[in-house]
Design an enzyme around this catalytic site. Structure first.
Site, short mmCIF file in Angstrom:
data_model
loop_
_atom_site.label_atom_id
_atom_site.label_comp_id
_atom_site.label_asym_id
_atom_site.label_seq_id
_atom_site.Cartn_x
_atom_site.Cartn_y
_atom_site.Cartn_z
N ASP A 24 0.84 -1.20 0.00
CA ASP A 24 0.00 0.00 0.00
C ASP A 24 0.88 1.25 0.00
OD1 ASP A 24 -2.31 1.45 0.02
OD2 ASP A 24 -2.79 1.11 2.13
N HIS A 41 2.55 3.52 -9.00
CA HIS A 41 2.40 2.10 -9.31
C HIS A 41 3.65 1.59 -10.05
CE1 HIS A 41 -1.55 2.12 -7.70
NE2 HIS A 41 -2.09 2.84 -8.68
N SER A 69 -7.15 -6.32 -5.72
CA SER A 69 -8.21 -6.96 -4.94
C SER A 69 -9.53 -6.93 -5.70
CB SER A 69 -8.38 -6.23 -3.60
OG SER A 69 -9.05 -5.00 -3.80
N LEU A 135 11.93 -19.96 -4.59
CA LEU A 135 10.82 -19.20 -4.02
C LEU A 135 9.53 -19.43 -4.80
CD1 LEU A 135 9.88 -16.79 -2.10
CD2 LEU A 135 10.38 -15.30 -4.07
N ARG A 192 2.04 -5.05 6.01
CA ARG A 192 1.26 -4.05 5.26
C ARG A 192 2.03 -2.74 5.31
NH1 ARG A 192 -4.98 -2.81 4.42
NH2 ARG A 192 -4.70 -1.01 3.08
N ARG A 198 -5.06 -2.64 8.65
CA ARG A 198 -6.22 -3.51 8.41
C ARG A 198 -5.84 -4.59 7.39
NH1 ARG A 198 -8.24 1.74 6.90
NH2 ARG A 198 -7.68 2.15 4.72
N ILE A 199 -6.73 -5.59 7.28
CA ILE A 199 -6.45 -6.76 6.45
C ILE A 199 -7.01 -6.60 5.04
CG2 ILE A 199 -6.77 -9.28 6.29
CD1 ILE A 199 -5.16 -8.53 8.72
N SER A 200 -8.04 -5.75 4.89
CA SER A 200 -8.62 -5.43 3.58
C SER A 200 -8.95 -6.66 2.73
CB SER A 200 -7.67 -4.49 2.80
OG SER A 200 -7.51 -3.28 3.49
N GLU A 211 1.28 -13.59 12.06
CA GLU A 211 1.75 -12.40 12.79
C GLU A 211 1.58 -11.19 11.88
OE1 GLU A 211 2.75 -12.27 15.95
OE2 GLU A 211 2.40 -14.43 16.13
C1 FPP Z 1 -1.90 0.10 -3.40
O1 FPP Z 1 -1.47 1.45 -3.39
C2 FPP Z 1 -1.37 -0.62 -4.54
C3 FPP Z 1 -2.11 -1.28 -5.48
C4 FPP Z 1 -3.58 -1.38 -5.45
C5 FPP Z 1 -1.50 -1.96 -6.63
C6 FPP Z 1 -0.25 -2.73 -6.37
C7 FPP Z 1 0.45 -2.89 -7.68
C8 FPP Z 1 1.79 -2.83 -7.86
C9 FPP Z 1 2.75 -2.69 -6.74
C10 FPP Z 1 2.34 -2.87 -9.23
C11 FPP Z 1 2.67 -4.14 -9.90
C12 FPP Z 1 2.52 -5.39 -9.17
C13 FPP Z 1 2.87 -6.62 -9.66
C14 FPP Z 1 2.71 -7.82 -8.79
C15 FPP Z 1 3.38 -6.83 -11.02
P1 FPP Z 1 -2.56 2.61 -3.44
O2 FPP Z 1 -2.75 2.98 -4.86
O3 FPP Z 1 -3.79 2.18 -2.73
O4 FPP Z 1 -1.83 3.75 -2.64
P2 FPP Z 1 -2.53 4.89 -1.76
O5 FPP Z 1 -3.17 4.21 -0.59
O6 FPP Z 1 -1.35 5.74 -1.34
O7 FPP Z 1 -3.47 5.63 -2.64
#
Ligand code: FPP
Length: 254
Positions: A24, A41, A69, A135, A192, A198-200, A211
């Site tokens: 996040d 991103h 999600s 892995l 996280r 939170r677990i979302s 943990e």
């Molecule tokens: C949450 O940050 C992040 C996401 C919903 C997307 C996660 C995606 C990546 C890290 C890119 C590529 C991943 C892979 C596995 C190839 P947010 O946008 O909710 O951030 P904010 O809470 O600051 O708005």
């Protein structure tokens, strides 16, 4: 006197076998720099590469990343599109490196909502790395813990309807068998990033005894040192799985 950095690492036997991460803070990372969220991103994808490499080198068995999600469809359509494109581009760019590093890729979630090309590519990536022994990298995409439990319940109901299963024989162990990741150890550590606690709707069934570790670090900044801090915190905790501290101490000395 020089200090060998390896001396300060968490000993391998105390490392979590399965690390799950809610990545996040991409959006906030970008906003803090007056950049579009999509740049967050993109930087997040670089952090994915760093952490996969670190887990691989440290000998973690399973790394599960929450990439998208079931609720992320609620984001603006342009952001969903960017995330899908980034997902496909990252896979294409990284697959050779992952394969060479002996990483086995696996996807969990409802892939039927993805474009045909993304569905094909994820299946291809799984096939290509299926025999790897390093892995296990699990990407949760269009995944939700409630979806996982619902699909397990649906399969069990089908067994009952077909007369192959008695409702009375449905136990937690049997239910577990129908959930995603039932063949892998349950997550030992959930990290996280981004400051929320939170677990979302992540691995709800699988995280009964996981943990939890929350950090303010934003995902695009997350690196191997941060992972090490999380592992050190994990190693310092006593996991009791419902037993008393005394029982745990006694079984450790038995
Ligand atoms: C949450 O940050 C992040 C996401 C919903 C997307 C996660 C995606 C990546 C890290 C890119 C590529 C991943 C892979 C596995 C190839 P947010 O946008 O909710 O951030 P904010 O809470 O600051 O708005």
């Amino acid at each position: 006197m020089s200090v060998d950095v390896r001396d300060s690492l968490t000993p391998p036997e105390q490392l979590p076998r399965h690390v799950a991460i809610i990545m996040d803070g991409n959006g906030r990372w970008a906003q803090q720099r007056s950049l579009p969220r999509t740049m967050g991103h993109r930087e997040g994808a670089k952090a994915v590469r760093r952490i996969v490499q670190a887990c691989s080198e440290r000998g973690v068995t399973v790394l599960t990343l929450f990439a998208f999600s079931t609720e992320n469809w609620r984001r603006p359509p342009w952001e969903v599109e960017v995330l899908m494109k980034l997902f496909l581009a990252t896979l294409r760019n990284e697959i050779r490196r992952l394969d060479e590093a002996n990483v086995r890729l696996r996807f969990i979630g409802d892939r039927s909502a993805f474009s045909g090309i993304l569905q094909d590519y994820t299946a291809k990536a799984e096939r290509r790395t299926a025999a790897n022994t390093g892995l296990i990298l699990v990407i949760a995409a269009n995944y939700g813990g409630r979806w996982d439990m619902a699909q397990a319940g649906r399969k069990l109901a089908e067994e009952v309807a077909a007369g192959r299963l008695q409702p009375g024989s449905i136990t937690a162990d049997l239910f577990h068998h129908y959930t995603c990741l039932s063949d892998l150890p349950e997550p030992d550590l959930l990290i996280r990033t981004g400051g929320e606690q939170r677990i979302s709707n992540f691995l709800l069934w699988q995280m009964a005894y996981t943990e939890l570790y929350f950090t303010d670090r934003l995902w695009p900044d997350y690196d191997a040192d941060d992972l090490e801090s999380a592992c050190a915190a994990f190693a310092s905790r006593q996991r009791r799985f419902g037993q008393t501290a005394d029982q745990i101490a006694r079984s450790a000395h038995a």
